[in-house]
Design a protein around this motif. Sequence first.
Motif, mmCIF file in Angstrom:
data_model
loop_
_atom_site.group_PDB
_atom_site.id
_atom_site.type_symbol
_atom_site.label_atom_id
_atom_site.label_comp_id
_atom_site.label_asym_id
_atom_site.label_seq_id
_atom_site.Cartn_x
_atom_site.Cartn_y
_atom_site.Cartn_z
ATOM 1 N N ARG A 68 0.855 -1.187 0.000
ATOM 2 C CA ARG A 68 0.000 0.000 0.000
ATOM 3 C C ARG A 68 0.891 1.237 0.000
ATOM 4 N N THR A 121 -4.334 6.814 -2.389
ATOM 5 C CA THR A 121 -3.903 5.575 -1.749
ATOM 6 C C THR A 121 -4.009 4.493 -2.797
ATOM 7 N N TRP A 123 -2.856 0.385 -4.102
ATOM 8 C CA TRP A 123 -2.566 -0.977 -3.659
ATOM 9 C C TRP A 123 -2.061 -1.738 -4.861
#
Length: 124
Positions: A68, A121, A123
């Motif tokens: 992440r 954010t 991932w």
Amino acid sequence: MPASASRIGFITQAVRNATAGPDGTVIAKYGDQARDTEEPLECFFDNVEDAEAVAAERLALLSPDRRRFVTEISGTGTGESLDFNMTAPTARIIDSEKSADLPAIVVELGIDYETDRSVLTTWG
């Protein structure tokens, strides 16, 4: 769909098993966190091949290492231009300090108008 003998046999079976794995990297990575029961998961597929395909996709998602990243970008234009209507936006993360050069999916977006920045954010 006509009720052929093979279709009747398929429907009347109480349980059909579809599996993927075991994969040594997944076992080493998750160890005791892995599901360790032989109880089948209830799901609704028309045939075993479809269930096996989903099981293989799930195993493929668990196999590689994922990380992440939170990235702050100057300006709000980047955050405002992302379109989540049809697909999830993706980004390429390049970070030499963390030895990262990989594709990632944007899983969270923040736009701070007071400081004029976008916070992504990812991932991947």
